[in-house]
Design a protein around this motif. Structure first.
Motif, PDB file in Angstrom:
ATOM      1  N   ALA A  13      -5.244  32.951  14.917  1.00 17.57           N
ATOM      2  CA  ALA A  13      -5.321  32.024  16.265  1.00 17.57           C
ATOM      3  C   ALA A  13      -6.501  32.661  16.933  1.00 17.57           C
ATOM      4  O   ALA A  13      -7.361  32.039  17.647  1.00 17.57           O
ATOM      5  CB  ALA A  13      -3.982  31.456  16.750  1.00 17.57           C
ATOM      6  N   HIS A  14      -6.033  33.897  17.454  1.00 18.63           N
ATOM      7  CA  HIS A  14      -6.817  34.674  18.476  1.00 18.63           C
ATOM      8  C   HIS A  14      -7.354  35.889  17.944  1.00 18.63           C
ATOM      9  O   HIS A  14      -6.505  36.485  17.336  1.00 18.63           O
ATOM     10  CB  HIS A  14      -5.702  34.765  19.680  1.00 18.63           C
ATOM     11  CG  HIS A  14      -4.712  33.763  20.011  1.00 18.63           C
ATOM     12  ND1 HIS A  14      -3.489  33.535  19.884  1.00 18.63           N
ATOM     13  CD2 HIS A  14      -5.294  32.467  20.398  1.00 18.63           C
ATOM     14  CE1 HIS A  14      -2.962  32.495  20.074  1.00 18.63           C
ATOM     15  NE2 HIS A  14      -3.951  31.722  20.719  1.00 18.63           N
ATOM     16  N   PRO A  15      -8.179  36.560  18.802  1.00 15.75           N
ATOM     17  CA  PRO A  15      -8.513  37.877  18.787  1.00 15.75           C
ATOM     18  C   PRO A  15      -7.463  38.723  19.184  1.00 15.75           C
ATOM     19  O   PRO A  15      -6.995  38.304  19.917  1.00 15.75           O
ATOM     20  CB  PRO A  15      -9.817  38.036  19.676  1.00 15.75           C
ATOM     21  CG  PRO A  15     -10.451  36.665  19.932  1.00 15.75           C
ATOM     22  CD  PRO A  15      -9.208  35.753  19.699  1.00 15.75           C
ATOM     23  N   ASP A  16      -7.191  39.714  18.159  1.00 16.97           N
ATOM     24  CA  ASP A  16      -5.938  40.757  18.509  1.00 16.97           C
ATOM     25  C   ASP A  16      -4.700  40.511  17.553  1.00 16.97           C
ATOM     26  O   ASP A  16      -4.044  41.180  17.273  1.00 16.97           O
ATOM     27  CB  ASP A  16      -5.610  41.057  20.014  1.00 16.97           C
ATOM     28  CG  ASP A  16      -4.498  40.092  20.489  1.00 16.97           C
ATOM     29  OD1 ASP A  16      -3.992  39.194  19.860  1.00 16.97           O
ATOM     30  OD2 ASP A  16      -3.985  40.455  21.357  1.00 16.97           O
ATOM     31  N   ASP A  17      -4.652  39.026  16.950  1.00 18.57           N
ATOM     32  CA  ASP A  17      -3.779  38.798  16.259  1.00 18.57           C
ATOM     33  C   ASP A  17      -3.427  39.711  15.082  1.00 18.57           C
ATOM     34  O   ASP A  17      -2.249  40.106  14.668  1.00 18.57           O
ATOM     35  CB  ASP A  17      -3.633  37.414  15.999  1.00 18.57           C
ATOM     36  CG  ASP A  17      -3.329  36.245  16.964  1.00 18.57           C
ATOM     37  OD1 ASP A  17      -2.871  36.844  18.070  1.00 18.57           O
ATOM     38  OD2 ASP A  17      -3.473  35.169  16.906  1.00 18.57           O
ATOM     39  N   ILE A  18      -4.673  39.672  14.446  1.00 18.40           N
ATOM     40  CA  ILE A  18      -4.688  40.550  13.157  1.00 18.40           C
ATOM     41  C   ILE A  18      -4.399  41.997  13.356  1.00 18.40           C
ATOM     42  O   ILE A  18      -3.834  42.561  12.445  1.00 18.40           O
ATOM     43  CB  ILE A  18      -6.038  40.386  12.379  1.00 18.40           C
ATOM     44  CG1 ILE A  18      -6.246  38.723  12.026  1.00 18.40           C
ATOM     45  CG2 ILE A  18      -6.202  41.241  11.244  1.00 18.40           C
ATOM     46  CD1 ILE A  18      -7.754  38.551  11.696  1.00 18.40           C
ATOM     47  N   ASP A 131       0.100  28.310  19.602  1.00 16.86           N
ATOM     48  CA  ASP A 131      -0.931  28.197  18.453  1.00 16.86           C
ATOM     49  C   ASP A 131      -0.643  28.791  17.292  1.00 16.86           C
ATOM     50  O   ASP A 131      -1.370  28.520  16.333  1.00 16.86           O
ATOM     51  CB  ASP A 131      -2.144  29.270  19.236  1.00 16.86           C
ATOM     52  CG  ASP A 131      -2.909  28.445  20.302  1.00 16.86           C
ATOM     53  OD1 ASP A 131      -2.800  27.304  20.364  1.00 16.86           O
ATOM     54  OD2 ASP A 131      -3.758  28.839  21.051  1.00 16.86           O
ATOM     55  N   HIS A 132       0.210  29.876  17.304  1.00 14.86           N
ATOM     56  CA  HIS A 132       0.600  30.601  15.973  1.00 14.86           C
ATOM     57  C   HIS A 132       1.307  29.618  15.259  1.00 14.86           C
ATOM     58  O   HIS A 132       1.100  29.545  14.036  1.00 14.86           O
ATOM     59  CB  HIS A 132       1.519  31.741  16.051  1.00 14.86           C
ATOM     60  CG  HIS A 132       0.779  32.993  17.213  1.00 14.86           C
ATOM     61  ND1 HIS A 132       1.590  34.074  17.398  1.00 14.86           N
ATOM     62  CD2 HIS A 132      -0.499  33.019  17.620  1.00 14.86           C
ATOM     63  CE1 HIS A 132       0.515  35.008  18.365  1.00 14.86           C
ATOM     64  NE2 HIS A 132      -0.680  34.121  18.052  1.00 14.86           N
ATOM     65  N   ARG A 133       2.225  28.708  15.782  1.00 14.06           N
ATOM     66  CA  ARG A 133       2.961  27.746  14.891  1.00 14.06           C
ATOM     67  C   ARG A 133       2.111  26.816  14.312  1.00 14.06           C
ATOM     68  O   ARG A 133       2.266  26.319  13.317  1.00 14.06           O
ATOM     69  CB  ARG A 133       4.196  27.384  15.844  1.00 14.06           C
ATOM     70  CG  ARG A 133       4.978  28.365  16.474  1.00 14.06           C
ATOM     71  CD  ARG A 133       6.086  27.930  17.051  1.00 14.06           C
ATOM     72  NE  ARG A 133       6.342  26.532  17.832  1.00 14.06           N
ATOM     73  CZ  ARG A 133       6.011  26.556  19.225  1.00 14.06           C
ATOM     74  NH1 ARG A 133       6.121  27.368  19.923  1.00 14.06           N
ATOM     75  NH2 ARG A 133       6.101  25.019  19.832  1.00 14.06           N
TER      76      ARG A 133
HETATM   77 ZN   LIG Z   1      -2.181  35.091  19.132  1.00  7.74          ZN
END
Ligand SMILES: [Zn+2]
Length: 234
Positions: A13-18, A131-133
Motif C-alpha cells: 500500500a505504502h512506501p516503507d511497507d515492504i 489501506d493494508h486490509r
Molecule cells: Zn503501510
C-alpha cells in the motif's frame, strides 16, 4: 517455501511497507538470481505529519526507489491511488490486475492484512491500517482477475494466468519460511533509505530505528532469522 518460480511482484500500500521485514526475503531471492519487481498502490503522501501530500508523495516515492535498489529491485511501479482511503473492490482490483499483467510474475507477494497486528485474544489490540486490509484482500482477488479476460474487458494488457503462488507475510506460526540470515544487513540498509520519513516519526537515529524494526519483523527462534508467509494458489 517453494522455489519453483523465477519472478515475483511484491505489492504494498505504502512506501516503507515492504521494508518492514519483507525486504529481507526479497534480498534473499534476488541474491539467488530471482527477479523481483515492486508495485505500490499509493505514494504514502498522507504519511508525514507537517509535510503536505504534494511534497511528501514525490519524496516517499524517491525513498522507495532507493530502498528497492538496495535489495536488487530496479522495477518499481506506483498506481495513483490516494493514501489512506484504499477501498477493496473492483476499482482497485482492476488496477492491480492490469499491473500483474504488465509484470507477469509467477509469484505475487503482499503484506499481512489481518484486522489487527496483535496475537488473537490480546486486548486491547493494535488495529492494522485500513489501506493494508483493503489492499491485501484486493491483491488475492486481482490475481484471478489478471488471468480472466472477461472480468475487466477494458484492460488493454493481455491476460496473465501465470501466477502460481500468492504469498502473504505472516508472523505468527507461519506455514512457510524464507531463511534470511545473511540478508538482515541489506534489509536494514534498505529501510534506512526511508530517512526523511523515519526522522519524522522518532528522535532515535535512523539506523537504530531500522535495525530495531527489522529485528522485530524477522523471526529469530533458534537464532535463525526467517521471514514467514502463508501461501495461496494463484
Ligand atoms: Zn503501510
Amino acid at each position: 517455501m517453494p522455489d519453483d518460480w523465477q519472478s515475483a511482484l511484491v505489492v504494498a500500500a505504502h512506501p516503507d511497507d515492504i521494508e518492514y521485514g519483507l525486504a529481507a526475503a526479497v534480498a534473499a531471492w534476488t541474491a539467488a538470481g530471482k527477479e523481483v519487481h515492486y508495485l505500490l498502490a499509493t505514494r504514502g503522501e498522507a504519511g508525514m505529519a507537517g509535510l503536505p501530500p504534494e511534497e511528501a508523495g514525490p519524496l516517499r516515492e524517491e525513498e522507495e526507489r532507493r530502498s528497492a535498489a538496495v535489495v536488487g529491485v530496479t522495477e518499481v511501479e506506483f498506481l495513483d491511488h490516494r493514501d489512506g482511503v484504499l477501498v477493496a473492490g473492483p476499482e482497485l482490483r482492476r488496477d492491480l490486475a492490469g499491473a500483474i499483467r504488465r509484470h507477469r510474475p509467477e509469484m505475487v507477494v503482499t503484506g499481512y492484512f489481518g484486522a489487527t497486528w496483535s496475537p488473537p485474544g490480546l486486548s486491547p489490540a493494535y488495529v492494522n491500517s485500513a489501506d493494508h486490509r483493503a489492499l491485501g484482500q484486493s491483491v488475492l482477488d486481482s490475481v484471478a482477475d489478471a488471468g480472466n479476460e472477461w472480468i475487466f474487458p477494458e484492460l488493454t494488457e493481455a491476460r496473465w494466468p501465470g501466477v502460481q503462488y500468492i504469498a502473504v507475510s505472516e508472523m505468527l506460526d507461519p506455514p512457510h519460511e524464507v531463511e534470511v540470515g545473511d540478508q538482515v544487513e541489506k534489509a536494514v540498509a534498505s529501510l534506512c533509505e526511508h530517512r526523511r520519513y523515519l526522522e519524522l516519526i522518532s528522535d532515535e537515529p535512523v539506523d537504530m530505528q531500522a535495525r530495531q524494526i527489522v529485528d522485530m519483523s524477522t523471526l529469530t527462534e533458534d537464532d535463525r532469522r526467517r521471514v514467514g508467509f502463508r501461501l495461496y494458489w494463484g
